[in-house]
Design a protein around this motif. Structure first.
Motif, mmCIF file in Angstrom:
data_model
loop_
_atom_site.group_PDB
_atom_site.id
_atom_site.type_symbol
_atom_site.label_atom_id
_atom_site.label_comp_id
_atom_site.label_asym_id
_atom_site.label_seq_id
_atom_site.Cartn_x
_atom_site.Cartn_y
_atom_site.Cartn_z
ATOM 1 N N LEU A 223 0.802 -1.223 0.000
ATOM 2 C CA LEU A 223 0.000 0.000 0.000
ATOM 3 C C LEU A 223 0.837 1.277 0.000
ATOM 4 O O LEU A 223 0.329 2.335 -0.369
ATOM 5 C CB LEU A 223 -0.919 0.020 1.233
ATOM 6 N N HIS B 264 -0.738 -6.826 -8.282
ATOM 7 C CA HIS B 264 -0.624 -5.577 -7.518
ATOM 8 C C HIS B 264 -1.076 -4.369 -8.322
ATOM 9 O O HIS B 264 -1.801 -3.508 -7.813
ATOM 10 C CB HIS B 264 0.824 -5.393 -7.051
ATOM 11 N N ASP C 17 -4.742 -3.836 -8.451
ATOM 12 C CA ASP C 17 -5.357 -3.459 -7.175
ATOM 13 C C ASP C 17 -5.316 -1.957 -6.922
ATOM 14 O O ASP C 17 -5.953 -1.480 -5.979
ATOM 15 C CB ASP C 17 -4.641 -4.166 -6.009
ATOM 16 N N LEU C 18 -4.580 -1.230 -7.736
ATOM 17 C CA LEU C 18 -4.351 0.194 -7.485
ATOM 18 C C LEU C 18 -4.898 1.029 -8.636
ATOM 19 O O LEU C 18 -4.197 1.295 -9.616
ATOM 20 C CB LEU C 18 -2.847 0.456 -7.309
ATOM 21 N N GLN D 94 -6.310 5.188 -0.694
ATOM 22 C CA GLN D 94 -6.572 3.752 -0.630
ATOM 23 C C GLN D 94 -6.003 3.157 0.657
ATOM 24 O O GLN D 94 -6.642 2.313 1.304
ATOM 25 C CB GLN D 94 -5.967 3.038 -1.839
ATOM 26 N N VAL E 2 -8.211 1.199 3.594
ATOM 27 C CA VAL E 2 -7.934 -0.145 4.107
ATOM 28 C C VAL E 2 -7.644 -0.095 5.601
ATOM 29 O O VAL E 2 -8.100 -0.951 6.371
ATOM 30 C CB VAL E 2 -6.769 -0.786 3.329
ATOM 31 N N THR F 197 -6.413 -4.040 -0.922
ATOM 32 C CA THR F 197 -7.744 -3.478 -1.129
ATOM 33 C C THR F 197 -8.644 -3.867 0.037
ATOM 34 O O THR F 197 -8.356 -4.815 0.772
ATOM 35 C CB THR F 197 -8.391 -4.006 -2.431
ATOM 36 N N CYS F 198 -9.745 -3.154 0.170
ATOM 37 C CA CYS F 198 -10.700 -3.486 1.238
ATOM 38 C C CYS F 198 -11.313 -4.862 1.013
ATOM 39 O O CYS F 198 -11.586 -5.592 1.972
ATOM 40 C CB CYS F 198 -11.789 -2.407 1.312
ATOM 41 N N GLU F 199 -11.529 -5.237 -0.239
ATOM 42 C CA GLU F 199 -12.086 -6.558 -0.527
ATOM 43 C C GLU F 199 -11.127 -7.655 -0.087
ATOM 44 O O GLU F 199 -11.538 -8.642 0.536
ATOM 45 C CB GLU F 199 -12.374 -6.691 -2.018
ATOM 46 N N GLN F 200 -9.844 -7.496 -0.393
ATOM 47 C CA GLN F 200 -8.860 -8.488 0.036
ATOM 48 C C GLN F 200 -8.792 -8.566 1.554
ATOM 49 O O GLN F 200 -8.689 -9.654 2.119
ATOM 50 C CB GLN F 200 -7.486 -8.133 -0.527
#
Length: 327
Positions: free
Chosen positions: A26, A36, A39-40, A51, A55, A287-290
């Protein structure tokens, strides 16, 4: 093996999550986690700060209290320190590392991203940088990826300075990487400065693909050291992205995850959490999902000896890790 903080293992308050959050993916626009770059969506400094904070907010709301950074993680310390101060989270426990310098200048395709120097000059330069970025001393301060070859565990000037920090009440230690993690940990347990070991914590890689440091980590835990585990999902190789990033999840892990009703990463992290010597296990979510998927590891239980058939020879594991591209 007397330690300056021997017997004081707990890094976070009772009741806090054993899952922590590492900011390697991050704090900078390039890293080796599979996928990666995808994810960004915004790799500007402002976009990545936003981001990271999103998170961090999700992690804190879920009970996570341990947050891990390093000087070489781009702006991770800056992002983390700013978030703590803005949110006023006094119970957040911060860890950081020295010994690598970030040199990619925010370029994801830079030919070199970080340079390792384990000398007293680097420690003296990076310690005040960490203090400034975090806004306060971290609770845990580690040599970044110590190895026997780097000589840092035999450097009297470095060890003397770490002993000063430890004498002031900070927990200092090392992180490890590579084939010889176990040997490095055992050597660290024997470090002495004026009859006392200033080191009392280790952060190491342990996952279903490379469990080779397990016995050494158990030994460190038995000596009263705090043990933090990193790369429990093997940089995404034990997630739904699979070993190659093409969804080739190892069949035994896929079956275990299906039985538990979670994603493969959660099953892999649950296997790390099952280790009795692991005090904090880091999520490397980008990420928030991960993060939400990782957090499911706290709701399931697997045996401590789960899926031994996935273990690789340590040399093979680290050769494959070294081949992962920065994206």
């Amino acid at each position: 093996m007397t330690s300056s903080l021997s017997g004081s293992v707990r890094l976070v308050a009772a009741g806090a999550s054993r899952l922590g959050l590492g900011l390697a993916a991050l704090g900078r626009p390039g890293y080796i986690n599979l996928g990666h770059a995808r994810d960004l969506p915004d790799r500007s400094v402002g976009g990545m700060r936003a981001q990271t904070w999103a998170v961090l907010d999700e992690a804190y709301a879920a009970g996570v209290r341990y947050f891990d950074a390093a000087r070489s993680y781009g702006r991770a310390e800056e992002f983390l320190g700013g978030w703590v101060q803005a949110r006023g989270h006094r119970d957040a426990v911060l860890g950081s590392k020295w010994g690598y310098t970030y040199v990619a200048d925010w370029q994801p395709d830079a030919p070199v991203h970080e340079v390792k120097t384990h000398d007293r000059a680097t420690l003296d330069r990076q310690w005040p940088q960490t203090l400034s970025a975090l806004g306060a001393p971290p609770a845990l301060y580690l040599i970044h990826s110590a190895t026997l070859e780097s000589g840092v565990l035999d450097n009297p000037e470095v060890l003397a300075r770490l002993a000063e920090l430890a004498a002031g009440g900070m927990r200092v230690g090392l992180s490890t990487s590579g084939v010889a993690q176990a040997d490095t940990i055992r050597r660290a347990l024997d470090v002495q400065v004026d009859g006392v070991n200033p080191l009392s914590a280790v952060q190491a890689t342990w996952n279903l693909l490379d469990p080779s440091a397990g016995a050494a980590l158990a030994g460190a835990h038995a000596e009263g050291w705090a043990v933090v585990v990193k790369e429990g999902v093997a940089n995404g190789r034990l997630s739904a992205r699979g070993l190659s990033g093409r969804g080739d999840v190892p069949a035994p892990l896929a079956a275990l995850a299906a039985d538990l009703g979670v994603t493969p990463d959660a099953a892999a992290l649950a296997a790390v959490l099952a280790q009795p010597w692991a005090d904090v296990v880091l999520s490397g979510a980008g990420t928030c999902e991960q993060l939400a998927q990782n957090l499911a590891a706290l709701r399931v239980t697997v045996p401590a000896d789960a899926l031994p058939e996935l273990a690789l020879d340590a040399r093979t594991y680290w050769q494959e890790r070294a081949a992962l591209p920065w994206t």
